[in-house]
Motif scaffolding. Structure first.
Motif, PDB file in Angstrom:
ATOM      1  N   ASP A  92       1.009  -1.156   0.081  1.00 49.35           N
ATOM      2  CA  ASP A  92       0.146  -0.007  -0.091  1.00 49.35           C
ATOM      3  C   ASP A  92       0.731   1.146  -0.116  1.00 49.35           C
ATOM      4  N   LEU A 135      -7.025  -4.643  15.307  1.00 49.92           N
ATOM      5  CA  LEU A 135      -7.095  -4.903  14.103  1.00 49.92           C
ATOM      6  C   LEU A 135      -8.523  -5.339  13.546  1.00 49.92           C
ATOM      7  N   ASP A 136      -9.034  -6.091  14.514  1.00 44.46           N
ATOM      8  CA  ASP A 136     -10.624  -6.386  14.187  1.00 44.46           C
ATOM      9  C   ASP A 136     -11.389  -5.203  13.952  1.00 44.46           C
ATOM     10  N   MET A 189     -10.325  -2.360  12.910  1.00 45.99           N
ATOM     11  CA  MET A 189      -9.670  -1.461  11.458  1.00 45.99           C
ATOM     12  C   MET A 189     -10.232  -2.358  10.178  1.00 45.99           C
ATOM     13  N   LYS A 190     -10.543  -3.640  10.475  1.00 44.24           N
ATOM     14  CA  LYS A 190     -11.078  -4.344   9.375  1.00 44.24           C
ATOM     15  C   LYS A 190     -12.453  -4.279   9.018  1.00 44.24           C
ATOM     16  N   ALA A 191     -13.114  -4.159   9.946  1.00 45.67           N
ATOM     17  CA  ALA A 191     -14.676  -4.278  10.143  1.00 45.67           C
ATOM     18  C   ALA A 191     -14.876  -2.991   9.442  1.00 45.67           C
ATOM     19  N   LYS A 208     -13.207  -1.005   7.451  1.00 47.19           N
ATOM     20  CA  LYS A 208     -12.629  -1.034   6.101  1.00 47.19           C
ATOM     21  C   LYS A 208     -13.545  -2.040   5.230  1.00 47.19           C
ATOM     22  N   THR A 209     -14.066  -2.920   5.524  1.00 45.48           N
ATOM     23  CA  THR A 209     -14.699  -3.844   4.729  1.00 45.48           C
ATOM     24  C   THR A 209     -16.229  -3.339   4.648  1.00 45.48           C
ATOM     25  N   ASN A 210     -16.849  -2.761   5.783  1.00 46.14           N
ATOM     26  CA  ASN A 210     -18.136  -2.245   5.643  1.00 46.14           C
ATOM     27  C   ASN A 210     -18.259  -0.834   4.957  1.00 46.14           C
ATOM     28  N   ASN A 270     -17.925   0.071   1.481  1.00 43.29           N
ATOM     29  CA  ASN A 270     -17.879  -0.407   0.109  1.00 43.29           C
ATOM     30  C   ASN A 270     -19.181  -0.879  -0.391  1.00 43.29           C
ATOM     31  N   VAL A 293     -18.282  -5.121  14.886  1.00 46.52           N
ATOM     32  CA  VAL A 293     -16.913  -5.491  14.895  1.00 46.52           C
ATOM     33  C   VAL A 293     -16.642  -6.762  15.675  1.00 46.52           C
TER      34      VAL A 293
END
Length: 427
Positions: free
Chosen positions: A124, A202-203, A205-207, A209-211, A213, A246
């Motif tokens: 990235d 990290l959970d 951040m990932k949640a 980011k993926t939501n 979209n 999350v």
């Protein structure tokens, strides 16, 4: 040889006048097409590679970004030197080429190497080329006058409306925004709540980011009509972020608002922009493209700004912070004034002392023709007009006038000697 040249010119005077008229007309077009600026461009022929990796220390930037880039850019042909600078969250690599290298050829070669060096950089992290401008390309600065609008809204107006409009002006390489706050959604995590719900950072951040979209589905046909199925999931406000799940605790969903507070804030700033000590403002810097006519670019930007102001909110106007065209126009006015003054002085001196208007005209006509030829040579060697070159031309006008007066006086002296010699011979 000089006598033969003079004799040939006198025998073909109409041809010489035709050549002079052609050079003068050519010179007029050369003056219009010659790039003009106030400051001579003495900067090196360079391409800037900028890489951003926010949150990392200068040592990490140096080891993982700057060093791989410099190592891979060294093999580009016609390079004079490579310099680099690493700072907090950013890396700058300056690739210095030979002076005779075309700037766009150099940018293409650098881009080819960057495509290869990309695989050596962290995930990235993407290096980008700087604008195709020079070190003196900052030709115009402006700022917003919006007393009833906060700095965050002003920066958003600058980045998403004014900047895009001004970038369409021919000759503009970049519009760099400055001042204000870049709006962003900020999540303030409570570590105690993360530990209580057994959820990692990290959970979260990932949640998030993926939501944030949109997803596409198939085409659904019904009653001879086709419908496209989509899943709309882009974040639109703070409540959307707070409602993102999350994890779960004993079968109950844990949302972002259960472990963090969400707010709208500004990005990290390293400085402010103040005008006359009256407070912060938001604005932009117009960077002219390499080899462009700075005066024309500035005038085109001003015309575009008049159109842009029509779409601004009520009470918001654009003000000039720095305008290089004032220096450019002053230099042009100076040479025009000197040109007229020299013509008047020459005409008065020649007419008073020689009582012959054709002699005065023959001297005066040399001035615009010589200046026209000077601009033809400037274009031929790829040089732009600036304060230095225009001042040199203004000073050279005096030399041109002196030569013309001396030649006219010498011609009168020789004619007088010839007439006296003939009169004495006849008597």
């Amino acid at each position: 040889m000089i006598q033969n040249l003079i004799r040939l010119s006198l025998k073909n005077r109409y041809f010489v006048l035709l050549i002079a008229a052609g050079l003068f007309i050519w010179g007029i077009f050369a003056v219009r097409n010659n790039p003009i600026d106030a400051i001579p461009d003495l900067s090196e022929n360079q391409v800037i590679v900028f890489t951003e990796w926010m949150g990392r220390s200068p040592q990490i930037i140096e080891d993982q970004v700057t060093f791989p880039l410099v190592s891979n850019l060294q093999g580009i042909p016609k390079i004079k030197n490579i310099r680099a600078s690493s700072m907090f969250g950013m890396s700058f690599v300056y690739v210095i080429f030979d002076d005779d290298v075309d700037i766009y050829w150099a940018r293409t070669r650098v881009m080819e190497r960057l495509n290869y060096a990309q695989r050596l950089l962290p995930q990235d992290v993407t290096p980008t080329l700087g604008p195709d401008g020079t070190g003196v390309g900052h030709v115009y600065w402006y700022h917003l006058d919006a007393p009833d609008m906060d700095l965050g809204d002003q920066r958003a107006l600058q980045d998403w409306y004014i900047k895009f409009a001004l970038q369409t002006v021919p000759g503009v390489s970049e519009v760099a925004s400055f001042g204000g706050f870049e709006k962003q959604y900020q999540l303030v995590i409570d570590p105690v709540k993360l530990q209580y719900y057994n959820i990692s950072l990290l959970d979260v951040m990932k949640a998030v980011k993926t939501n944030n979209n949109d997803v596409g589905g198939r085409k659904f046909e019904m009653a001879d009509m086709a419908y496209i199925i989509r899943g709309l999931g882009y974040i639109k406000n703070i409540e959307d972020i707070e409602s993102i799940s999350v994890g779960n605790n004993q079968g109950i969903p844990v949302r972002v608002k259960d472990v963090a507070s969400v707010q709208m804030g500004g990005d990290l700033r390293t400085g402010i922009f103040d005008v006359d000590g009256k407070g912060e403002v938001v604005g932009g810097i117009i960077v002219a493209r390499y080899g462009e006519n700075a005066d024309k670019v500035i005038n085109d930007v001003k015309e575009k700004m008049k159109e842009v102001e029509k779409g601004l909110p009520e009470g918001v106007t654009l003000k000039t912070s720095y305008d290089r065209s004032t220096l450019i126009e002053a230099a042009i006015d100076n040479i025009k004034t000197k040109l007229v003054e020299e013509m008047i002085v020459v005409a008065i001196i020649v007419i008073v002392f020689l009582f012959h208007w054709r002699s005065a005209f023959s001297i005066i006509i040399q001035i615009p023709i010589t200046i026209a030829i000077a601009f033809i040579l400037l274009n031929a060697f790829g040089l732009s007009s600036n304060i230095m070159s225009l001042t040199g031309i203004a000073l050279a006008i005096g030399v041109i006038v002196d030569n013309g007066i001396i030649m006219s006086e010498n011609a009168y002296k020789n004619l007088s000697d010839w007439q006296n010699h003939n009169q004495n011979k006849n008597s």
